[in-house]
Design a protein around this motif. Structure first.
Motif, short mmCIF file in Angstrom:
data_model
loop_
_atom_site.label_atom_id
_atom_site.label_comp_id
_atom_site.label_asym_id
_atom_site.label_seq_id
_atom_site.Cartn_x
_atom_site.Cartn_y
_atom_site.Cartn_z
N LEU A 1 0.83 -1.21 0.00
CA LEU A 1 0.00 0.00 0.00
C LEU A 1 0.87 1.26 0.00
CD1 LEU A 1 -2.78 -1.11 2.50
CD2 LEU A 1 -3.18 -0.31 0.17
N ARG A 2 1.91 1.25 0.85
CA ARG A 2 2.80 2.43 0.89
C ARG A 2 3.54 2.60 -0.43
NH1 ARG A 2 4.18 0.07 6.10
NH2 ARG A 2 3.11 1.21 7.78
N ALA A 3 3.99 1.50 -1.02
CA ALA A 3 4.72 1.59 -2.29
C ALA A 3 3.81 2.10 -3.40
CB ALA A 3 5.28 0.21 -2.66
N TRP A 4 2.57 1.63 -3.41
CA TRP A 4 1.65 2.08 -4.46
C TRP A 4 1.35 3.56 -4.31
CZ3 TRP A 4 -2.98 4.33 -5.56
CH2 TRP A 4 -3.49 4.11 -6.84
N MET A 5 1.14 4.01 -3.06
CA MET A 5 0.89 5.43 -2.84
C MET A 5 2.10 6.27 -3.24
SD MET A 5 -2.19 5.81 -1.80
CE MET A 5 -2.12 7.48 -1.17
N GLY A 6 3.28 5.73 -3.04
CA GLY A 6 4.48 6.46 -3.42
C GLY A 6 4.62 6.64 -4.92
N THR A 7 4.03 5.73 -5.69
CA THR A 7 4.14 5.85 -7.14
C THR A 7 3.14 6.85 -7.72
OG1 THR A 7 2.56 4.04 -7.53
CG2 THR A 7 4.89 3.46 -7.31
N VAL A 8 2.09 7.17 -6.98
CA VAL A 8 1.06 8.07 -7.53
C VAL A 8 1.12 9.46 -6.92
CG1 VAL A 8 -0.48 6.16 -8.07
CG2 VAL A 8 -0.67 7.29 -5.84
N ILE A 9 1.85 9.63 -5.80
CA ILE A 9 1.95 10.95 -5.18
C ILE A 9 3.36 11.48 -5.42
CG2 ILE A 9 1.86 12.24 -3.02
CD1 ILE A 9 -0.09 10.17 -1.95
N ALA A 10 3.44 12.56 -6.15
CA ALA A 10 4.75 13.16 -6.48
C ALA A 10 5.27 13.96 -5.30
CB ALA A 10 4.62 14.04 -7.73
N ASP A 11 6.59 13.94 -5.13
CA ASP A 11 7.21 14.76 -4.09
C ASP A 11 7.11 16.23 -4.48
OD1 ASP A 11 7.90 12.51 -2.63
OD2 ASP A 11 9.83 12.30 -3.66
N ASP A 12 7.03 17.10 -3.45
CA ASP A 12 7.02 18.54 -3.73
C ASP A 12 8.37 18.94 -4.31
OD1 ASP A 12 4.46 18.81 -2.75
OD2 ASP A 12 5.15 19.19 -0.68
N PRO A 13 8.35 19.80 -5.34
CA PRO A 13 9.64 20.24 -5.91
C PRO A 13 10.46 21.05 -4.90
CG PRO A 13 7.81 21.55 -6.77
CD PRO A 13 7.19 20.44 -5.97
N GLU A 14 11.76 20.91 -4.97
CA GLU A 14 12.61 21.65 -4.08
C GLU A 14 12.56 23.12 -4.44
OE1 GLU A 14 16.49 20.11 -4.17
OE2 GLU A 14 15.95 18.10 -3.49
N PRO A 15 12.62 24.00 -3.41
CA PRO A 15 12.57 25.45 -3.70
C PRO A 15 13.82 25.91 -4.43
CG PRO A 15 13.04 25.03 -1.37
CD PRO A 15 12.73 23.70 -1.97
#
Length: 325
Positions: free
Chosen positions: A311-325
């Motif tokens: 479940l955590r791995a699947w969520m990680g593939t669909v939620i993008a990290d916030d871009p670095e400032p």
């Protein structure tokens, strides 16, 4: 309509159609009920019943003051008394059957659809054209068709509780002849399944209807010993085909869980008033993780614990990290 002073008189032909439609709306009507429903005299009802019989409609009647009229089957197939919404529903259903191949590769659905469309009044044809114009059909997975002849024979045997002799093609393409005691037909996953007692093996089995080459009624009564829950049996059979399984406790009631979990995707068991135990099957834990998320509710993982990681791995593939400032 023919108008007279202070009244509106219905043409006899229109009155007959109204009577026919009314008769078809429920199993039985008394003369008095029909007269009140149609706002005519009981004498007119009797005369119009005779008129419908002259046109080939089978209308059965019981004598006496409490007797009634019933619309029965006959040797002829007269026009069906359908209103606008009913006719459109039939057309849409026929189109779905024709496009899905539900009844095989024969042309019955296509020809019936074409005939009915030609008979539609302009106002109904316009409504249908508007509906069909906005519908887009996606490609469907190829499925083996079941012929209407076989499907009707299976349904007839189930209803009559009559033993059936079938020629069946198994998954290895071997043909066998079996005598079965048919119980119920189950429709799921775009397929028909026959649940029946295999008289030769003395066990309840599920048979894919599209693998039944021929079905013959034997004339002998079916010996149904402790018939199972047919829908549950098919669901469990489909579920047994998966290599991976996982059980969760979902915070939803059993009725809602039944609506959310497709047949064959999982088995359900009530766990109190507001919770349901669901065992999912899938080709991978990731596939099961998606099904769990589709429930849209809070869940507790019962087993296996590896499902949490999926479940955590699947969520990680669909939620993008916030871009670095």
């Amino acid at each position: 309509m023919i108008r007279s002073e202070g009244a509106c008189v219905v043409k006899p032909s229109a009155r007959l159609l109204r009577l026919l439609s009314t008769l078809a709306s429920r199993p039985s009507w008394t003369n008095r009920e029909l007269a009140a429903e149609l706002q005519v005299t009981e004498r007119t009802v009797r005369r119009d019943i005779a008129g419908l019989r002259d046109l080939g409609y089978s209308i059965q009647s019981d004598p006496g003051p409490w007797g009634g009229y019933r619309l029965g089957g006959g040797a002829l197939l007269p026009p069906l008394p359908l209103d606008d919404d009913e006719a459109l529903a039939v057309v849409v259903a026929l189109q779905e059957a024709a496009l899905s191949g539900l009844l095989g590769h024969d042309r019955a659905a296509f020809t019936a659809l074409a005939k009915l469309q030609r008979l539609l009044p302009p106002r109904m044809a316009a409504r249908l054209e508007g509906f069909l114009g906005i519908v887009v059909h996606t490609p469907r997975a190829a499925e083996e068709p079941v012929t209407p002849t076989v499907l009707l024979a299976l349904a007839t045997a189930c209803r009559a509780r009559e033993a059936l002799l079938i020629t069946y093609r198994d998954r290895r393409e071997n043909l066998t002849s079996r005598e079965v005691a048919p119980w119920q037909l189950v429709r799921t996953r775009n397929r028909w399944y026959l649940v029946a007692l295999d008289n030769g093996k003395h066990e309840w089995r599920t048979f894919r209807a599209d693998r039944v080459i021929e079905a013959q009624l034997t004339g002998r009564p079916a010996n149904l010993v402790e018939p199972p829950d047919a829908a549950r049996m098919v669901s469990e059979m489909l579920l047994a085909e998966y290599p991976f399984y996982a059980t969760v406790q979902a915070e939803i009631d059993f009725d809602r869980a039944q609506r959310l979990v497709p047949p064959g995707a999982g088995s359900l068991e009530p766990d109190g008033a507001e919770r349901t135990l669901i065992t999912f099957g899938g080709h991978s834990l990731e596939e099961i993780a998606v099904r769990v998320l589709q429930l849209g509710t809070r869940v507790r993982i019962i087993e296996p614990v590896e499902l949490k990681g999926a479940l955590r791995a699947w969520m990680g593939t669909v939620i993008a990290d916030d871009p670095e400032p």
